[in-house]
Design a protein around this motif. Structure first.
Motif, PDB file in Angstrom:
ATOM      1  N   VAL A  78       0.851  -1.176   0.000  1.00 40.34           N
ATOM      2  CA  VAL A  78       0.000   0.000   0.000  1.00 40.34           C
ATOM      3  C   VAL A  78       0.898   1.240   0.000  1.00 40.34           C
ATOM      4  N   VAL A  79       0.661   2.112  -0.952  1.00 44.49           N
ATOM      5  CA  VAL A  79       1.410   3.354  -1.039  1.00 44.49           C
ATOM      6  C   VAL A  79       0.690   4.402  -0.200  1.00 44.49           C
ATOM      7  N   PRO A  80       1.394   5.020   0.752  1.00 43.81           N
ATOM      8  CA  PRO A  80       0.743   6.030   1.591  1.00 43.81           C
ATOM      9  C   PRO A  80       0.494   7.314   0.802  1.00 43.81           C
ATOM     10  N   PRO A  81      -0.385   8.169   1.304  1.00 40.73           N
ATOM     11  CA  PRO A  81      -0.568   9.457   0.633  1.00 40.73           C
ATOM     12  C   PRO A  81       0.699  10.306   0.760  1.00 40.73           C
ATOM     13  N   PRO A  82       0.883  11.245  -0.157  1.00 36.07           N
ATOM     14  CA  PRO A  82       2.041  12.127  -0.052  1.00 36.07           C
ATOM     15  C   PRO A  82       1.869  13.078   1.138  1.00 36.07           C
ATOM     16  N   PRO A  83       2.943  13.765   1.522  1.00 33.55           N
ATOM     17  CA  PRO A  83       2.799  14.747   2.608  1.00 33.55           C
ATOM     18  C   PRO A  83       1.731  15.794   2.265  1.00 33.55           C
ATOM     19  N   VAL A  84       1.078  16.279   3.272  1.00 35.77           N
ATOM     20  CA  VAL A  84       0.053  17.305   3.102  1.00 35.77           C
ATOM     21  C   VAL A  84       0.704  18.565   2.536  1.00 35.77           C
ATOM     22  N   PHE A  85       0.033  19.165   1.557  1.00 32.00           N
ATOM     23  CA  PHE A  85       0.533  20.375   0.910  1.00 32.00           C
ATOM     24  C   PHE A  85       0.893  21.430   1.953  1.00 32.00           C
ATOM     25  N   MET A  86       2.122  21.898   1.864  1.00 31.01           N
ATOM     26  CA  MET A  86       2.715  22.934   2.705  1.00 31.01           C
ATOM     27  C   MET A  86       2.885  22.535   4.174  1.00 31.01           C
ATOM     28  N   SER A  87       2.808  21.233   4.458  1.00 31.64           N
ATOM     29  CA  SER A  87       3.182  20.744   5.793  1.00 31.64           C
ATOM     30  C   SER A  87       4.701  20.869   5.920  1.00 31.64           C
ATOM     31  N   ASP A  88       5.232  20.640   7.099  1.00 31.05           N
ATOM     32  CA  ASP A  88       6.686  20.701   7.292  1.00 31.05           C
ATOM     33  C   ASP A  88       7.402  19.691   6.399  1.00 31.05           C
ATOM     34  N   ALA A  89       6.847  18.486   6.286  1.00 33.34           N
ATOM     35  CA  ALA A  89       7.472  17.460   5.429  1.00 33.34           C
ATOM     36  C   ALA A  89       7.448  17.894   3.969  1.00 33.34           C
ATOM     37  N   TYR A  90       6.360  18.498   3.545  1.00 31.88           N
ATOM     38  CA  TYR A  90       6.242  18.978   2.172  1.00 31.88           C
ATOM     39  C   TYR A  90       7.264  20.074   1.907  1.00 31.88           C
ATOM     40  N   LYS A  91       7.350  21.032   2.824  1.00 33.72           N
ATOM     41  CA  LYS A  91       8.294  22.141   2.658  1.00 33.72           C
ATOM     42  C   LYS A  91       9.736  21.644   2.627  1.00 33.72           C
ATOM     43  N   ALA A  92      10.061  20.649   3.453  1.00 31.94           N
ATOM     44  CA  ALA A  92      11.420  20.088   3.454  1.00 31.94           C
ATOM     45  C   ALA A  92      11.720  19.415   2.118  1.00 31.94           C
ATOM     46  N   ALA A  93      10.746  18.711   1.569  1.00 28.72           N
ATOM     47  CA  ALA A  93      10.933  18.056   0.265  1.00 28.72           C
ATOM     48  C   ALA A  93      11.085  19.102  -0.836  1.00 28.72           C
ATOM     49  N   LEU A  94      10.300  20.158  -0.771  1.00 30.30           N
ATOM     50  CA  LEU A  94      10.395  21.235  -1.757  1.00 30.30           C
ATOM     51  C   LEU A  94      11.777  21.881  -1.697  1.00 30.30           C
ATOM     52  N   GLU A  95      12.290  22.058  -0.501  1.00 28.03           N
ATOM     53  CA  GLU A  95      13.633  22.636  -0.334  1.00 28.03           C
ATOM     54  C   GLU A  95      14.704  21.689  -0.882  1.00 28.03           C
ATOM     55  N   ALA A 109       4.992  -3.389 -17.001  1.00 24.79           N
ATOM     56  CA  ALA A 109       3.623  -2.950 -17.308  1.00 24.79           C
ATOM     57  C   ALA A 109       2.749  -2.953 -16.050  1.00 24.79           C
ATOM     58  N   ASP A 110       2.842  -4.004 -15.252  1.00 25.13           N
ATOM     59  CA  ASP A 110       2.057  -4.074 -14.018  1.00 25.13           C
ATOM     60  C   ASP A 110       2.422  -2.946 -13.056  1.00 25.13           C
ATOM     61  N   SER A 111       3.716  -2.680 -12.918  1.00 25.68           N
ATOM     62  CA  SER A 111       4.119  -1.621 -11.986  1.00 25.68           C
ATOM     63  C   SER A 111       3.703  -0.250 -12.513  1.00 25.68           C
ATOM     64  N   PHE A 112       3.746  -0.057 -13.835  1.00 33.70           N
ATOM     65  CA  PHE A 112       3.273   1.202 -14.418  1.00 33.70           C
ATOM     66  C   PHE A 112       1.785   1.409 -14.146  1.00 33.70           C
ATOM     67  N   MET A 113       0.985   0.358 -14.275  1.00 38.38           N
ATOM     68  CA  MET A 113      -0.453   0.492 -14.030  1.00 38.38           C
ATOM     69  C   MET A 113      -0.712   0.918 -12.588  1.00 38.38           C
ATOM     70  N   GLU A 114      -0.012   0.322 -11.663  1.00 39.98           N
ATOM     71  CA  GLU A 114      -0.191   0.691 -10.257  1.00 39.98           C
ATOM     72  C   GLU A 114       0.296   2.116 -10.018  1.00 39.98           C
ATOM     73  N   CYS A 115       1.409   2.475 -10.611  1.00 36.21           N
ATOM     74  CA  CYS A 115       1.952   3.829 -10.488  1.00 36.21           C
ATOM     75  C   CYS A 115       0.939   4.857 -10.983  1.00 36.21           C
ATOM     76  N   TRP A 116       0.382   4.612 -12.149  1.00 39.45           N
ATOM     77  CA  TRP A 116      -0.574   5.582 -12.716  1.00 39.45           C
ATOM     78  C   TRP A 116      -1.862   5.641 -11.901  1.00 39.45           C
ATOM     79  N   LYS A 117      -2.266   4.530 -11.315  1.00 40.90           N
ATOM     80  CA  LYS A 117      -3.436   4.553 -10.433  1.00 40.90           C
ATOM     81  C   LYS A 117      -3.185   5.505  -9.273  1.00 40.90           C
ATOM     82  N   ILE A 118      -1.982   5.444  -8.725  1.00 42.14           N
ATOM     83  CA  ILE A 118      -1.627   6.311  -7.597  1.00 42.14           C
ATOM     84  C   ILE A 118      -1.528   7.771  -8.046  1.00 42.14           C
ATOM     85  N   LYS A 119      -0.888   8.001  -9.190  1.00 40.11           N
ATOM     86  CA  LYS A 119      -0.773   9.380  -9.695  1.00 40.11           C
ATOM     87  C   LYS A 119      -2.146  10.040  -9.791  1.00 40.11           C
TER      88      LYS A 119
END
Length: 172
Positions: A1-18, A81-91
């Motif tokens: 299970v792929v977790p959701p990305p960090p919340v927009f403009m949370s501390d984790a998001y800002k650190a990744a942006l930096e 192909a299988d991993s791409f399908m799962e990737c695009w589902k998440i995107k």
């Protein structure tokens, strides 16, 4: 299970942006070569083709018979192909912006792909391909993992993916 990305403009998001901004600001020619090699932009070979060509090369190294080559090629292609399908589902579940869409000071080394960032397709398929090839050719496993890491990192160096896009793609 792929977790959701960090919340927009949370501390984790800002650190990744930096982290992306830092990679963009400090880009050198060496990562530039990796960005270009793994690019996958129109007019270049996409990562799936790069990995299929790796199989072609290794098949010659080990003298694979046609039947064995065809079998490994099938497993590799189906796995990608299988991993791409799962990737695009998440995107298209999370619809995340690319880093420079949030911070316009980030200079990308290539155009943004026209789809959401989270998760990285390059990371997803490169680690899938590395895992498959390592199972069939364990003597070369370290090389495949190294190449998958380079493909993953090229997306951060290019400024088009957050570190977590790449890491979650790798895990998937």
């Amino acid at each position: 299970v792929v977790p959701p990305p960090p919340v927009f403009m949370s501390d984790a998001y800002k650190a990744a942006l930096e982290a992306v901004k830092d990679a963009s600001d400090n880009r050198t020619p060496e990562p530039g070569a990796s960005i270009n090699f793994w690019g996958g932009i129109p007019g270049t070979e996409a990562p799936a083709g790069i990995w299929q060509n790796r199989l072609w090369t290794v098949s010659k190294k080990y003298g694979l018979e046609d039947e064995k080559y065809a079998y490994v090629q099938m497993v590799l292609a189906e796995s990608i192909a299988d991993s791409f399908m799962e990737c695009w589902k998440i995107k298209y579940t999370y619809w995340t912006k690319r880093p420079d869409m949030v911070d316009t000071r980030i200079q990308t080394a290539m155009p943004n792909p026209p789809f959401p960032a989270y998760i990285s397709g390059h990371s997803t398929i490169s680690f899938t391909a590395a895992t498959v090839l390592a199972k069939f050719f364990p003597e070369d496993a370290a090389t495949y993992v190294r190449d998958a890491e380079e493909a993953k990192n090229s997306r951060l160096w290019a400024g088009i993916h957050f570190p977590y896009d790449n890491e979650e793609g790798k895990k998937l």
